[in-house]
Design an enzyme around this catalytic site. Structure first.
Site, PDB file in Angstrom:
ATOM      1  N   ARG A 129     -45.387  46.170 -65.062  1.00 49.67           N
ATOM      2  CA  ARG A 129     -45.820  45.045 -64.495  1.00 49.67           C
ATOM      3  C   ARG A 129     -47.827  45.325 -64.502  1.00 49.67           C
ATOM      4  O   ARG A 129     -47.398  46.855 -64.775  1.00 49.67           O
ATOM      5  CB  ARG A 129     -45.518  45.067 -62.684  1.00 49.67           C
ATOM      6  CG  ARG A 129     -44.349  44.383 -62.816  1.00 49.67           C
ATOM      7  CD  ARG A 129     -44.087  44.709 -61.411  1.00 49.67           C
ATOM      8  NE  ARG A 129     -43.403  46.631 -61.344  1.00 49.67           N
ATOM      9  CZ  ARG A 129     -43.066  47.286 -59.945  1.00 49.67           C
ATOM     10  NH1 ARG A 129     -42.436  46.159 -59.272  1.00 49.67           N
ATOM     11  NH2 ARG A 129     -42.545  48.290 -60.291  1.00 49.67           N
ATOM     12  N   SER A 172     -40.185  46.021 -55.016  1.00 51.48           N
ATOM     13  CA  SER A 172     -39.460  46.193 -53.974  1.00 51.48           C
ATOM     14  C   SER A 172     -40.537  47.295 -52.727  1.00 51.48           C
ATOM     15  O   SER A 172     -39.545  46.480 -51.845  1.00 51.48           O
ATOM     16  CB  SER A 172     -37.565  47.486 -54.377  1.00 51.48           C
ATOM     17  OG  SER A 172     -36.818  46.493 -55.519  1.00 51.48           O
ATOM     18  N   HIS A 179     -36.314  41.891 -61.189  1.00 51.63           N
ATOM     19  CA  HIS A 179     -35.370  42.884 -62.022  1.00 51.63           C
ATOM     20  C   HIS A 179     -34.110  42.373 -62.367  1.00 51.63           C
ATOM     21  O   HIS A 179     -34.030  42.070 -63.418  1.00 51.63           O
ATOM     22  CB  HIS A 179     -34.868  43.490 -60.843  1.00 51.63           C
ATOM     23  CG  HIS A 179     -35.327  45.159 -60.080  1.00 51.63           C
ATOM     24  ND1 HIS A 179     -35.405  45.323 -58.803  1.00 51.63           N
ATOM     25  CD2 HIS A 179     -36.115  45.505 -60.493  1.00 51.63           C
ATOM     26  CE1 HIS A 179     -36.039  46.111 -58.159  1.00 51.63           C
ATOM     27  NE2 HIS A 179     -36.637  46.165 -58.985  1.00 51.63           N
ATOM     28  N   LYS A 211     -33.737  60.737 -49.489  1.00 50.53           N
ATOM     29  CA  LYS A 211     -34.594  59.354 -49.064  1.00 50.53           C
ATOM     30  C   LYS A 211     -33.610  58.962 -48.175  1.00 50.53           C
ATOM     31  O   LYS A 211     -33.176  59.162 -48.759  1.00 50.53           O
ATOM     32  CB  LYS A 211     -35.136  58.518 -50.475  1.00 50.53           C
ATOM     33  CG  LYS A 211     -36.779  59.355 -50.351  1.00 50.53           C
ATOM     34  CD  LYS A 211     -37.221  57.652 -51.000  1.00 50.53           C
ATOM     35  CE  LYS A 211     -37.980  57.397 -52.400  1.00 50.53           C
ATOM     36  NZ  LYS A 211     -38.476  57.453 -53.104  1.00 50.53           N
TER      37      LYS A 211
HETATM   38  P1  ADP Z   1     -37.792  53.066 -59.403  1.00 52.26           P
HETATM   39  O1  ADP Z   1     -37.911  53.248 -58.327  1.00 52.26           O
HETATM   40  O2  ADP Z   1     -37.340  53.465 -59.627  1.00 52.26           O
HETATM   41  O3  ADP Z   1     -39.618  52.398 -60.277  1.00 52.26           O
HETATM   42  P2  ADP Z   1     -36.998  50.217 -59.009  1.00 52.26           P
HETATM   43  O4  ADP Z   1     -35.680  49.518 -58.192  1.00 52.26           O
HETATM   44  O5  ADP Z   1     -38.631  49.982 -58.603  1.00 52.26           O
HETATM   45  O6  ADP Z   1     -36.798  51.789 -59.595  1.00 52.26           O
HETATM   46  O7  ADP Z   1     -38.120  49.722 -60.448  1.00 52.26           O
HETATM   47  C1  ADP Z   1     -37.267  49.849 -61.444  1.00 52.26           C
HETATM   48  C2  ADP Z   1     -37.235  49.501 -63.055  1.00 52.26           C
HETATM   49  O8  ADP Z   1     -37.799  47.680 -62.815  1.00 52.26           O
HETATM   50  C3  ADP Z   1     -39.011  49.876 -62.984  1.00 52.26           C
HETATM   51  O9  ADP Z   1     -38.484  50.152 -64.595  1.00 52.26           O
HETATM   52  C4  ADP Z   1     -39.901  48.604 -62.821  1.00 52.26           C
HETATM   53  O10 ADP Z   1     -40.948  48.895 -63.441  1.00 52.26           O
HETATM   54  C5  ADP Z   1     -39.558  47.483 -62.701  1.00 52.26           C
HETATM   55  N1  ADP Z   1     -39.226  46.727 -62.332  1.00 52.26           N
HETATM   56  C6  ADP Z   1     -39.592  46.757 -60.829  1.00 52.26           C
HETATM   57  N2  ADP Z   1     -40.032  45.436 -60.449  1.00 52.26           N
HETATM   58  C7  ADP Z   1     -40.165  45.212 -61.408  1.00 52.26           C
HETATM   59  C8  ADP Z   1     -41.014  43.183 -61.389  1.00 52.26           C
HETATM   60  N3  ADP Z   1     -40.766  42.371 -60.807  1.00 52.26           N
HETATM   61  N4  ADP Z   1     -40.363  42.436 -63.310  1.00 52.26           N
HETATM   62  C9  ADP Z   1     -40.651  43.262 -63.835  1.00 52.26           C
HETATM   63  N5  ADP Z   1     -40.345  44.732 -63.763  1.00 52.26           N
HETATM   64  C10 ADP Z   1     -40.168  45.008 -62.566  1.00 52.26           C
END
Ligand code: ADP
Length: 157
Positions: free
Chosen positions: A90, A128, A17, A41
């Site tokens: 990803r 995450s 992120h 949640k």
């Molecule tokens: P959500 O629950 O909305 O998917 P996340 O916090 O999991 O929220 O992810 C937010 C955004 O960041 C999404 O677009 C996801 O694809 C992107 N993202 C998550 N992990 C990575 C990573 N390792 N590298 C780049 N982008 C990521």
């Protein structure tokens, strides 16, 4: 002025992120990291702590701000006069969901575009959910999250 919203759960914020928001901050004048609050949640990290952690992690990025929200992402973007949503892609795992979501958002608000940034090679498989699982099992996550997130999670154990 180009304003982009980068929405997500950030539960917790990862190095993937952080890489994405850093790159977005070099493309757009202002980037708003928008942390989703899903009242249905139970999060791994409470919303207030997530907000604090994300704010601390992105503090060096001068044009990045942090908000929390509930409801439609496009409504939040409209409230902040943003015309871009930034999302990460990803490997193959994100494609179907992210494209579907961008189509829906475009239907809801045709003046808002979703811009995808490819995840960096070293963070392709970082999520995450994986970090939550490893952390709950007592594993080492120090090279997956920013140091202060690692400290927060360790001290909660
Ligand atoms: P959500 O629950 O909305 O998917 P996340 O916090 O999991 O929220 O992810 C937010 C955004 O960041 C999404 O677009 C996801 O694809 C992107 N993202 C998550 N992990 C990575 C990573 N390792 N590298 C780049 N982008 C990521």
């Amino acid at each position: 002025m180009s304003i982009a919203v980068y929405p997500g759960s950030f539960d917790p914020i990862t190095l993937g992120h952080l890489d994405l928001v850093s790159r977005a901050s070099r493309i757009f004048d202002q980037v708003i990291m928008a942390i989703v609050n899903n009242p249905n949640k139970t999060p791994f990290i409470p919303l207030a702590d997530r907000r604090q952690l994300v704010s601390d992690v992105v503090a060096p990025l001068e044009n990045v701000t942090v908000v929390t929200f509930e409801g439609l992402t496009v409504s939040l973007a409209q409230k902040h006069e943003a015309h871009v949503l930034v999302r990460g892609l990803r490997a193959v795992s994100d494609f179907d969901y992210e494209v579907a979501m961008s189509q829906i958002n475009h239907k809801l608000a045709c003046n808002i575009e979703t811009v995808f940034l490819a995840a960096a090679l070293e963070y392709q498989f970082l999520s995450s959910s994986m970090i939550r699982e490893v952390a709950q099992l007592g594993g080492d996550i120090h090279d997956m999250v920013p140091p202060l997130v690692n400290t927060y999670i360790q001290t909660r154990r």
